[in-house]
Design an enzyme around this catalytic site. Structure first.
Site, mmCIF file in Angstrom:
data_model
loop_
_atom_site.group_PDB
_atom_site.id
_atom_site.type_symbol
_atom_site.label_atom_id
_atom_site.label_comp_id
_atom_site.label_asym_id
_atom_site.label_seq_id
_atom_site.Cartn_x
_atom_site.Cartn_y
_atom_site.Cartn_z
ATOM 1 N N HIS A 67 -4.245 -4.717 -3.242
ATOM 2 C CA HIS A 67 -3.417 -4.652 -2.033
ATOM 3 C C HIS A 67 -2.150 -3.827 -2.244
ATOM 4 O O HIS A 67 -1.521 -3.423 -1.288
ATOM 5 C CB HIS A 67 -3.120 -6.055 -1.479
ATOM 6 C CG HIS A 67 -2.019 -6.795 -2.170
ATOM 7 N ND1 HIS A 67 -2.240 -7.699 -3.179
ATOM 8 C CD2 HIS A 67 -0.689 -6.774 -1.983
ATOM 9 C CE1 HIS A 67 -1.080 -8.191 -3.580
ATOM 10 N NE2 HIS A 67 -0.115 -7.647 -2.875
ATOM 11 N N ASP A 84 -9.026 -8.688 -5.616
ATOM 12 C CA ASP A 84 -7.767 -7.951 -5.444
ATOM 13 C C ASP A 84 -7.362 -7.303 -6.775
ATOM 14 O O ASP A 84 -6.440 -7.753 -7.446
ATOM 15 C CB ASP A 84 -6.694 -8.929 -4.943
ATOM 16 C CG ASP A 84 -5.436 -8.244 -4.468
ATOM 17 O OD1 ASP A 84 -5.415 -7.004 -4.393
ATOM 18 O OD2 ASP A 84 -4.449 -8.963 -4.185
ATOM 19 N N GLN A 88 7.133 -12.096 -3.994
ATOM 20 C CA GLN A 88 7.029 -10.733 -3.480
ATOM 21 C C GLN A 88 7.592 -9.731 -4.495
ATOM 22 O O GLN A 88 8.693 -9.930 -5.020
ATOM 23 C CB GLN A 88 7.819 -10.574 -2.172
ATOM 24 C CG GLN A 88 7.031 -10.985 -0.946
ATOM 25 C CD GLN A 88 6.671 -12.428 -0.990
ATOM 26 O OE1 GLN A 88 7.514 -13.263 -1.261
ATOM 27 N NE2 GLN A 88 5.428 -12.729 -0.753
ATOM 28 N N GLY A 89 6.850 -8.662 -4.704
ATOM 29 C CA GLY A 89 7.283 -7.646 -5.664
ATOM 30 C C GLY A 89 6.647 -7.849 -7.038
ATOM 31 O O GLY A 89 6.649 -6.947 -7.864
ATOM 32 N N ASP A 90 6.114 -9.049 -7.283
ATOM 33 C CA ASP A 90 5.429 -9.324 -8.550
ATOM 34 C C ASP A 90 3.951 -8.953 -8.482
ATOM 35 O O ASP A 90 3.266 -8.915 -9.508
ATOM 36 C CB ASP A 90 5.543 -10.810 -8.921
ATOM 37 C CG ASP A 90 6.960 -11.219 -9.285
ATOM 38 O OD1 ASP A 90 7.647 -10.410 -9.946
ATOM 39 O OD2 ASP A 90 7.381 -12.331 -8.907
ATOM 40 N N SER A 91 3.451 -8.722 -7.283
ATOM 41 C CA SER A 91 2.034 -8.423 -7.109
ATOM 42 C C SER A 91 1.552 -7.351 -8.064
ATOM 43 O O SER A 91 2.266 -6.387 -8.336
ATOM 44 C CB SER A 91 1.767 -7.922 -5.688
ATOM 45 O OG SER A 91 1.639 -8.998 -4.826
HETATM 46 N N1 ARG Z 1 1.607 -10.565 -2.370
HETATM 47 C C1 ARG Z 1 2.845 -10.602 -3.096
HETATM 48 C C2 ARG Z 1 3.258 -9.182 -3.435
HETATM 49 O O1 ARG Z 1 2.730 -8.295 -2.833
HETATM 50 C C3 ARG Z 1 2.785 -11.514 -4.277
HETATM 51 C C4 ARG Z 1 2.882 -12.891 -3.845
HETATM 52 C C5 ARG Z 1 2.729 -13.877 -4.918
HETATM 53 N N2 ARG Z 1 3.091 -15.115 -4.332
HETATM 54 C C6 ARG Z 1 3.145 -16.243 -4.979
HETATM 55 N N3 ARG Z 1 3.576 -17.287 -4.337
HETATM 56 N N4 ARG Z 1 2.808 -16.329 -6.229
HETATM 57 O O2 ARG Z 1 4.192 -8.969 -4.170
#
Ligand code: ARG
Length: 297
Positions: free
Chosen positions: A96, A143, A232-235
């Protein structure tokens, strides 16, 4: 972000999507956002990181990669996802993060700890992006994607992966570590310049499925507890374990999605890198097949 319903939380670059998704989440599901705000899991903001982790010295995680959108600005402002060095020429990340990105729109830096320090780590251009074929065909799971680099990263050991088809490394309760430059604060977005790490317990498939109807235990794994999570940002970044007596680390997951961050009953969901099905089905596309050969999988 084609799969914003599955990946309820977007990379931070697409802030409006993240906010919209969060607004929707407030209305549905088991998210405990409101209760969470009322009872902070940590006494002071300074203690809160990835969520609940801490800063790390330079060089602690040489295999870590940052995905940057190409441009002139400070790399700290251009970082949008994490990744890991899987082979000298290959960075692994979340699908993603890159599914709608052209290779020439991005670059990746391996072995940098402080994003704004331009002389840290090895910066590479991306020749090609290989998205897992099942993700590309609209599935929520799977993913994972791979960046093929313009030249090898040298002097850095890639991460190890678990033997495909085994689950010895994802026993519920086992301690794993997740790292990244993602949001450190569930109330006021705060993106650190320095890499952070947090230890998170592996969560059972049963519990995870209860939290996320779209969870697929064949190709996912969950980890985290109230107050400790990726965000967010860790993905795209790695969830990994260090094994006693073994060199290097074993990457067991890729940061994928979650309902909010670090809330009770909503652990982080990761792509499981020890999944036999994940690697078998990668061969369903021509590029995936080639990559599997390159990686010897
Ligand atoms: N989708 C998020 C990103 O794009 C990562 C989210 C991870 N969330 C979590 N609760 N562990 O950075």
């Amino acid at each position: 972000m084609r799969h914003s319903s599955a990946h309820r939380t977007a990379p931070r670059r697409i802030a409006s999507v993240a906010i919209a998704a969060g607004a929707v989440l407030g209305l549905v599901g088991t998210s405990t956002g409101a209760a969470d705000a009322a009872t902070p899991a940590h006494p002071s903001r300074a203690d809160r990181p990835v969520i609940g982790g801490s800063e790390k010295p330079v060089g602690s995680y040489p295999f870590m990669a940052a995905l940057l959108s190409k441009g002139r600005g400070n790399p700290h402002d251009r970082q949008f996802c994490g990744g890991s060095l899987l082979d000298s020429n290959v960075v692994m990340t979340a699908a993603h993060c890159v599914v709608d990105v052209q290779p020439k729109e991005l670059e990746t830096v391996v072995g940098r700890t402080v994003l704004s320090k331009k002389n840290q780590g090895q910066l590479r251009n991306v020749l090609d992006v290989v998205v897992h074929p099942r993700y590309a065909r609209g599935q929520e799971a799977y993913d994972v994607a791979f960046l093929l680099l313009d030249k090898p990263v040298t002097g850095t050991a890639p991460v190890n992966l678990p033997t495909a088809g085994t689950d010895a490394l994802i026993r519920p309760g086992a301690k794993a570590t997740v790292i990244g430059w993602g949001n450190t604060d569930t109330e006021i977005p705060d993106y650190p310049d320095r890499l952070r790490a947090v230890d998170v317990p592996i969560v059972s498939h049963i519990e995870c499925k209860a939290s996320y109807p779209g969870y697929d235990k064949k190709v996912n794994v969950c980890a985290g507890v109230e107050g400790k999570d990726s965000c967010q940002g860790d993905s795209g970044g790695p969830l990994f374990r260090k094994l006693p007596g073994r060199r290097g680390v074993y990457q067991i997951g890729i940061v994928s999605y979650g309902d909010g961050c670090a809330a009770q009953g909503a652990p982080g969901v990761y792509t499981y890198t020890g999944s036999a099905k994940l690697w078998d089905t990668l061969g369903e596309s021509a590029k995936g097949k080639k990559l599997k050969r390159l990686l010897g999988r």
